[in-house]
Structures are given as C-alpha cells and as structure tokens.
Design a protein around this motif. Structure first.
Motif, PDB file in Angstrom:
ATOM      1  N   TRP A  10      -8.622  -3.024  10.214  1.00 42.70           N
ATOM      2  CA  TRP A  10      -9.387  -4.251  10.082  1.00 42.70           C
ATOM      3  C   TRP A  10     -10.854  -3.899   9.852  1.00 42.70           C
ATOM      4  CZ3 TRP A  10      -6.867  -8.695   9.500  1.00 42.70           C
ATOM      5  CH2 TRP A  10      -5.526  -8.729   9.901  1.00 42.70           C
ATOM      6  N   LEU A  11     -11.415  -4.392   8.744  1.00 40.96           N
ATOM      7  CA  LEU A  11     -12.776  -4.060   8.334  1.00 40.96           C
ATOM      8  C   LEU A  11     -13.710  -5.236   8.552  1.00 40.96           C
ATOM      9  CD1 LEU A  11     -11.778  -2.455   4.921  1.00 40.96           C
ATOM     10  CD2 LEU A  11     -12.185  -1.271   7.079  1.00 40.96           C
ATOM     11  N   THR A  12     -14.971  -4.935   8.774  1.00 40.74           N
ATOM     12  CA  THR A  12     -15.977  -5.993   8.892  1.00 40.74           C
ATOM     13  C   THR A  12     -16.316  -6.525   7.503  1.00 40.74           C
ATOM     14  OG1 THR A  12     -17.846  -4.495   8.683  1.00 40.74           O
ATOM     15  CG2 THR A  12     -16.982  -4.855  10.918  1.00 40.74           C
ATOM     16  N   ALA A  13     -16.956  -7.670   7.475  1.00 41.51           N
ATOM     17  CA  ALA A  13     -17.384  -8.241   6.199  1.00 41.51           C
ATOM     18  C   ALA A  13     -18.367  -7.306   5.505  1.00 41.51           C
ATOM     19  CB  ALA A  13     -18.009  -9.614   6.418  1.00 41.51           C
ATOM     20  N   ALA A  14     -19.210  -6.636   6.271  1.00 37.14           N
ATOM     21  CA  ALA A  14     -20.177  -5.697   5.686  1.00 37.14           C
ATOM     22  C   ALA A  14     -19.467  -4.515   5.034  1.00 37.14           C
ATOM     23  CB  ALA A  14     -21.149  -5.216   6.752  1.00 37.14           C
ATOM     24  N   GLN A  15     -18.400  -4.023   5.644  1.00 35.89           N
ATOM     25  CA  GLN A  15     -17.656  -2.908   5.063  1.00 35.89           C
ATOM     26  C   GLN A  15     -16.968  -3.317   3.764  1.00 35.89           C
ATOM     27  OE1 GLN A  15     -15.352  -2.204   8.640  1.00 35.89           O
ATOM     28  NE2 GLN A  15     -16.326  -0.188   8.926  1.00 35.89           N
ATOM     29  N   VAL A  16     -16.368  -4.498   3.756  1.00 29.79           N
ATOM     30  CA  VAL A  16     -15.712  -4.991   2.546  1.00 29.79           C
ATOM     31  C   VAL A  16     -16.759  -5.248   1.457  1.00 29.79           C
ATOM     32  CG1 VAL A  16     -14.303  -6.854   1.573  1.00 29.79           C
ATOM     33  CG2 VAL A  16     -13.781  -5.947   3.845  1.00 29.79           C
ATOM     34  N   ALA A  17     -17.902  -5.793   1.852  1.00 33.81           N
ATOM     35  CA  ALA A  17     -18.970  -6.057   0.888  1.00 33.81           C
ATOM     36  C   ALA A  17     -19.471  -4.760   0.268  1.00 33.81           C
ATOM     37  CB  ALA A  17     -20.114  -6.805   1.572  1.00 33.81           C
ATOM     38  N   HIS A  52      -8.284  -7.364   6.587  1.00 36.15           N
ATOM     39  CA  HIS A  52      -7.343  -6.250   6.605  1.00 36.15           C
ATOM     40  C   HIS A  52      -7.591  -5.331   5.412  1.00 36.15           C
ATOM     41  CE1 HIS A  52      -3.537  -4.031   6.716  1.00 36.15           C
ATOM     42  NE2 HIS A  52      -3.621  -4.283   8.020  1.00 36.15           N
ATOM     43  N   ARG A  53      -7.439  -4.040   5.669  1.00 30.93           N
ATOM     44  CA  ARG A  53      -7.688  -3.012   4.651  1.00 30.93           C
ATOM     45  C   ARG A  53      -6.836  -3.229   3.399  1.00 30.93           C
ATOM     46  NH1 ARG A  53     -10.180   1.672   5.044  1.00 30.93           N
ATOM     47  NH2 ARG A  53     -10.270   1.594   7.303  1.00 30.93           N
ATOM     48  N   SER A  54      -5.660  -3.813   3.531  1.00 29.58           N
ATOM     49  CA  SER A  54      -4.783  -4.042   2.380  1.00 29.58           C
ATOM     50  C   SER A  54      -5.417  -4.983   1.358  1.00 29.58           C
ATOM     51  CB  SER A  54      -3.438  -4.603   2.840  1.00 29.58           C
ATOM     52  OG  SER A  54      -3.617  -5.884   3.429  1.00 29.58           O
ATOM     53  N   GLU A  55      -6.396  -5.798   1.779  1.00 34.90           N
ATOM     54  CA  GLU A  55      -7.069  -6.714   0.857  1.00 34.90           C
ATOM     55  C   GLU A  55      -7.890  -5.968  -0.199  1.00 34.90           C
ATOM     56  OE1 GLU A  55      -6.719 -10.038   0.625  1.00 34.90           O
ATOM     57  OE2 GLU A  55      -5.207  -9.816   2.181  1.00 34.90           O
ATOM     58  N   LEU A  56      -8.243  -4.716   0.086  1.00 40.57           N
ATOM     59  CA  LEU A  56      -9.037  -3.949  -0.877  1.00 40.57           C
ATOM     60  C   LEU A  56      -8.223  -3.596  -2.113  1.00 40.57           C
ATOM     61  CD1 LEU A  56     -10.919  -1.492   1.509  1.00 40.57           C
ATOM     62  CD2 LEU A  56     -11.655  -3.725   0.693  1.00 40.57           C
TER      63      LEU A  56
END
Length: 108
Positions: A10-17, A52-56
């Motif tokens: 599970w990633l933060t919004a900042a990590q996904v951004a 979730h990391r799978s969203e990447l």
C-alpha cells in the motif's frame, strides 16, 4: 480469515504521484473518481488514502486514461501550424491609440 496485505503493498498518494510524475492532489482526484481503484481510506475522516501497488501496472479506463506514464518517449515533431493572420491585414479594424492624461483632462 484472510490475512491483510503487507504494508509495503500500500503506497501513499505522494509515492504514487512520484511514480506517475504528477501532483499528489491528482492522485486524490483519481481515487475519488475511479470506483474500481484499490484504495484504503484511513483516519477518522477518511481523507488519508493508501493506493495498492497493483494500481501502478493496471490499465486504467474511464476518466483516468489521461494518466502520465513515467519514461514515455518524447513526442514526435509538431505539425506545421497555419500562419497567423496579420493584425493589420484585411478584415481587421484599427484601434485608436490610448488617450494621454492631457487629452483625458480636456474631455471632462
């Protein structure tokens, strides 16, 4: 009883951004607009999210199709645009120059 996914998934919004090279507010907007996105809402008001990391890697459809992908190839050459019409060419009206302070005083 199913076990919870590890915290690393599970990633933060900042990590996904950072991954998509967008603003974190954009990630929050994606989470709000895509009901199929795997998101956990945390805290008493649910504003804090984990994605979730799978969203990447997921192929997103709908409003999220404009997402930026990292390391995308540079766009090709731009098509030649049509020349802009001249400001003094046919079909344009000329404007009077702006009035000076002295002219403004005499008008009153």
């Amino acid at each position: 009883m199913p076990t919870a996914a590890p915290a690393e998934d599970w990633l933060t919004a900042a990590q996904v951004a950072a991954y998509f090279q967008v603003n974190p507010r954009t990630v929050y907007r994606w989470a709000a607009s895509d009901p199929t996105m795997r998101v956990k809402r945390l805290g008493p008001n649910g504003r804090t999210v984990r994605i979730h990391r799978s969203e990447l890697e997921r192929d997103h459809n709908g409003p999220a199709t404009t997402r930026h992908r990292p390391h995308s190839p540079a766009p090709g050459p731009r098509p030649a645009s049509s020349p802009r019409p001249s400001a003094t060419g046919p079909g344009t009206r000329s404007r009077a120059p702006p009035a000076t302070k002295a002219q403004t005083r005499t008008r009153l």
